[in-house]
Design a protein around this motif. Structure first.
Motif, PDB file in Angstrom:
ATOM      1  N   ARG A   4       0.843  -1.217   0.000  1.00  0.00           N
ATOM      2  CA  ARG A   4       0.000   0.000   0.000  1.00  0.00           C
ATOM      3  C   ARG A   4       0.865   1.250   0.000  1.00  0.00           C
ATOM      4  NH1 ARG A   4      -3.058  -2.585   3.878  1.00  0.00           N
ATOM      5  NH2 ARG A   4      -2.102  -1.464   5.623  1.00  0.00           N
ATOM      6  N   LYS A   5       1.894   1.232   0.842  1.00  0.00           N
ATOM      7  CA  LYS A   5       2.735   2.429   0.934  1.00  0.00           C
ATOM      8  C   LYS A   5       3.526   2.636  -0.354  1.00  0.00           C
ATOM      9  CE  LYS A   5       6.718   4.517   2.896  1.00  0.00           C
ATOM     10  NZ  LYS A   5       7.842   4.062   2.103  1.00  0.00           N
ATOM     11  N   PHE A   6       4.043   1.559  -0.906  1.00  0.00           N
ATOM     12  CA  PHE A   6       4.809   1.685  -2.157  1.00  0.00           C
ATOM     13  C   PHE A   6       3.906   2.228  -3.269  1.00  0.00           C
ATOM     14  CE2 PHE A   6       6.778   0.131  -6.097  1.00  0.00           C
ATOM     15  CZ  PHE A   6       8.053   0.644  -5.943  1.00  0.00           C
ATOM     16  N   SER A   7       2.692   1.716  -3.337  1.00  0.00           N
ATOM     17  CA  SER A   7       1.755   2.192  -4.362  1.00  0.00           C
ATOM     18  C   SER A   7       1.423   3.667  -4.151  1.00  0.00           C
ATOM     19  CB  SER A   7       0.466   1.365  -4.340  1.00  0.00           C
ATOM     20  OG  SER A   7       0.766   0.008  -4.593  1.00  0.00           O
ATOM     21  N   ARG A   8       1.253   4.043  -2.866  1.00  0.00           N
ATOM     22  CA  ARG A   8       0.908   5.435  -2.532  1.00  0.00           C
ATOM     23  C   ARG A   8       1.997   6.391  -3.024  1.00  0.00           C
ATOM     24  NH1 ARG A   8       1.010   8.139   3.307  1.00  0.00           N
ATOM     25  NH2 ARG A   8       1.557   6.076   4.074  1.00  0.00           N
ATOM     26  N   PHE A   9       3.261   6.035  -2.814  1.00  0.00           N
ATOM     27  CA  PHE A   9       4.344   6.971  -3.163  1.00  0.00           C
ATOM     28  C   PHE A   9       4.832   6.836  -4.602  1.00  0.00           C
ATOM     29  CE2 PHE A   9       4.484   7.405   1.415  1.00  0.00           C
ATOM     30  CZ  PHE A   9       4.674   8.775   1.551  1.00  0.00           C
ATOM     31  N   TYR A  41      17.022   5.145   1.190  1.00  0.00           N
ATOM     32  CA  TYR A  41      16.941   6.558   1.612  1.00  0.00           C
ATOM     33  C   TYR A  41      15.834   7.311   0.873  1.00  0.00           C
ATOM     34  CZ  TYR A  41      21.385   5.260   3.621  1.00  0.00           C
ATOM     35  OH  TYR A  41      22.349   4.603   4.342  1.00  0.00           O
ATOM     36  N   GLU A  42      14.828   6.575   0.385  1.00  0.00           N
ATOM     37  CA  GLU A  42      13.782   7.166  -0.474  1.00  0.00           C
ATOM     38  C   GLU A  42      13.123   8.409   0.130  1.00  0.00           C
ATOM     39  OE1 GLU A  42      10.241   4.412  -0.692  1.00  0.00           O
ATOM     40  OE2 GLU A  42      11.245   3.459   0.992  1.00  0.00           O
ATOM     41  N   HIS A  43      13.026   8.472   1.448  1.00  0.00           N
ATOM     42  CA  HIS A  43      12.328   9.618   2.062  1.00  0.00           C
ATOM     43  C   HIS A  43      13.268  10.668   2.634  1.00  0.00           C
ATOM     44  CE1 HIS A  43       8.392   7.927   1.428  1.00  0.00           C
ATOM     45  NE2 HIS A  43       8.843   6.776   1.884  1.00  0.00           N
ATOM     46  N   ILE A  44      14.568  10.463   2.438  1.00  0.00           N
ATOM     47  CA  ILE A  44      15.509  11.474   2.942  1.00  0.00           C
ATOM     48  C   ILE A  44      16.051  12.223   1.723  1.00  0.00           C
ATOM     49  CG2 ILE A  44      17.531  11.899   4.379  1.00  0.00           C
ATOM     50  CD1 ILE A  44      16.892   9.238   5.801  1.00  0.00           C
ATOM     51  N   HIS A  90      12.185  12.106  -5.192  1.00  0.00           N
ATOM     52  CA  HIS A  90      12.507  10.700  -5.445  1.00  0.00           C
ATOM     53  C   HIS A  90      11.609  10.120  -6.528  1.00  0.00           C
ATOM     54  CE1 HIS A  90      14.225   6.829  -4.740  1.00  0.00           C
ATOM     55  NE2 HIS A  90      13.024   6.310  -4.645  1.00  0.00           N
ATOM     56  N   VAL A  91      12.235   9.483  -7.491  1.00  0.00           N
ATOM     57  CA  VAL A  91      11.487   8.783  -8.540  1.00  0.00           C
ATOM     58  C   VAL A  91      11.777   7.296  -8.405  1.00  0.00           C
ATOM     59  CG1 VAL A  91      11.215   8.505 -11.034  1.00  0.00           C
ATOM     60  CG2 VAL A  91      11.649  10.788 -10.071  1.00  0.00           C
ATOM     61  N   TYR A  92      10.727   6.507  -8.380  1.00  0.00           N
ATOM     62  CA  TYR A  92      10.869   5.051  -8.262  1.00  0.00           C
ATOM     63  C   TYR A  92      11.077   4.469  -9.658  1.00  0.00           C
ATOM     64  CZ  TYR A  92       9.215   5.766  -3.527  1.00  0.00           C
ATOM     65  OH  TYR A  92       9.100   6.194  -2.229  1.00  0.00           O
ATOM     66  N   ALA A  93      12.250   3.884  -9.883  1.00  0.00           N
ATOM     67  CA  ALA A  93      12.562   3.354 -11.218  1.00  0.00           C
ATOM     68  C   ALA A  93      11.511   2.338 -11.660  1.00  0.00           C
ATOM     69  CB  ALA A  93      13.952   2.718 -11.215  1.00  0.00           C
ATOM     70  N   ALA A  94      11.042   1.511 -10.714  1.00  0.00           N
ATOM     71  CA  ALA A  94      10.095   0.447 -11.068  1.00  0.00           C
ATOM     72  C   ALA A  94       8.798   1.004 -11.647  1.00  0.00           C
ATOM     73  CB  ALA A  94       9.777  -0.396  -9.837  1.00  0.00           C
ATOM     74  N   ALA A  95       8.491   2.264 -11.295  1.00  0.00           N
ATOM     75  CA  ALA A  95       7.214   2.835 -11.723  1.00  0.00           C
ATOM     76  C   ALA A  95       7.311   3.516 -13.088  1.00  0.00           C
ATOM     77  CB  ALA A  95       6.728   3.838 -10.668  1.00  0.00           C
ATOM     78  N   LEU A  96       8.500   3.571 -13.664  1.00  0.00           N
ATOM     79  CA  LEU A  96       8.632   4.205 -14.980  1.00  0.00           C
ATOM     80  C   LEU A  96       8.100   3.249 -16.054  1.00  0.00           C
ATOM     81  CD1 LEU A  96      12.129   5.886 -14.529  1.00  0.00           C
ATOM     82  CD2 LEU A  96       9.860   6.978 -14.505  1.00  0.00           C
TER      83      LEU A  96
END
Ligand code: GLN
Length: 385
Positions: A74-79, A201-204, A211-217
């Motif tokens: 859920r959190k990964f999807s949210r961000f 360190y995604e939130h720092i 922060h861009v999540y590579a998996a979501a590209l």
């Protein structure tokens, strides 16, 4: 006695552990290893006590407690904006460390080339050596750590099973832009390689960086494996909770290995961590603000003490330039500083594949009073030299 494995010859002592031990020996303020000296949110401590009392003391589901996996998804999807689910895509590991090792073990055959941006976090190469795979370093030159796109393309062309992208990067503090990640992703697609990310360190992150999540590209989920951790985001490095988020096919292999290697992360702490994953957005905005404050306090002392430094875009590390102090070698500088100044850092050379000896890494995830005390000591550095 028969000999130990020759693989050990390729594995140096961890520079981070060495400096931690030295800090302990000399009672120095330890800005070497990357952990905070403040407590996690009180609610998490209460939840851990509660979990122990309520009997969550035996193995959890080995892939990770289901409700935790669902919360992580859920959190990964949210961000990230990418829909994943706990059943198929999430594995809970013993810290980001196990996560990365499992991924490398699941993907690599002996001799496989895996691209690593240098400077890099020390575990990656060690994992590859244990698997008889080959780390191939792609240099990001300080101070701007820009990607040499042609050099990267050539390395992919020569054959790469995967590339490891630490984003935000330890120790450089580099935050990869969306455009850079798309470029890396396009090479991975062209040359059929995996993208392994380390996003602990995604939130720092310091604005204006994001922060861009590579998996979501677009098009990257199937070949991207996201290693993460709860350690940094919730200040619980000792809880040893990490995550792998990947496609169903990859997740199956990760879980297969995880069952044998560690079986599972601590069950009561998995239970306790669930509530953290549902913290509201303000929690993340607040930690970004707090880390910005810690960074500013510490960078100010660095400047006043005569260090140069490379302003980090993310993480809680800063690479400081020791050239003004006239040491030949960063390691000797770190030994001296621990002993004489009472502050420890990690020699930068331990993170670089190429000879770079003018940088040291400080961790500034510390309470203001710790940063002020360390800063006061650093202000004396010119006199002590
Ligand atoms: N990841 C943290 C760091 O880079 C901690 C690692 C360690 O203590 N070995 O400092």
């Amino acid at each position: 006695m028969r000999k130990f494995s020759p693989r050990l010859n390729k594995i140096p002592e961890s520079a981070i552990s060495e400096m931690n031990n030295l800090a302990h020996l000399y009672k120095a303020i330890n800005l070497a290893s990357g952990y905070p000296d403040f407590n996690p949110p009180q609610a998490l401590i209460e939840a851990a006590v509660d979990a122990l009392r309520k009997g969550h003391n035996q193995y959890a589901d080995t892939a990770g407690k289901r409700s935790l996996r669902n919360a992580i998804a859920r959190k990964f999807s949210r961000f990230s904006g990418l829909e994943v689910n706990g059943e198929d895509h999430v594995t809970v590991t013993v810290g980001g460390t196990e996560a990365m090792f499992l991924v490398l073990a699941a993907l690599c055959e002996p001799g496989d080339r895996v691209l690593i941006f240098s400077p890099f976090y020390e575990n990656y190469a060690v994992g590859l050596h244990l698997l008889d795979a080959q780390p191939v370093y792609v240099h990001l030159r300080p101070p701007d750590f820009q990607i040499d796109r042609e050099a990267l393309r050539q390395e992919f062309k020569q054959g790469a099973k995967a590339i490891i992208v630490c984003n935000p990067a330890n120790p450089s503090g580099k935050v990869f832009t969306e455009e850079e990640l798309r470029f890396i992703g396009s090479l991975a697609q062209e040359f059929d390689a995996y993208v392994i990310t380390d996003e602990v360190y995604e939130h720092i992150i310091f604005p204006p960086h994001r922060h861009v999540y590579a998996a979501a590209l677009p098009g990257l989920f199937e070949r991207t494996i996201t290693c993460g951790s709860l350690s940094k985001t919730y200040a619980i490095t000792g809880w040893r909770l990490g995550t792998v988020i990947a496609s169903e096919e990859i997740t199956e292999q990760i879980r297969l290995l995880h069952d044998y290697i560690t079986l599972g992360a601590p069950a009561p702490l998995q239970t306790a961590a669930i509530s953290a994953l549902d913290f509201p957005d303000e929690y993340y905005a607040e930690i970004a603000r707090q880390y910005t404050e810690m960074r500013d306090i510490f960078l100010d002392y660095l400047a006043k003490s005569g260090f140069g430094y490379i302003p980090p875009q993310g993480t809680y590390f800063v690479l400081a330039d020791i050239t003004p102090f006239g040491f030949e070698d960063d390691r000797q500088f770190c030994y001296w500083m621990t002993r004489e100044v009472g502050v420890s850092a990690v020699p930068g050379s331990s993170f670089f594949a190429e000879p770079v000896h003018h940088l040291v890494r400080f961790n500034f995830a510390k309470r203001p009073e710790t940063l002020h005390e360390a800063g006061q000591r650093l202000l004396e550095i010119q006199k002590l030299r």
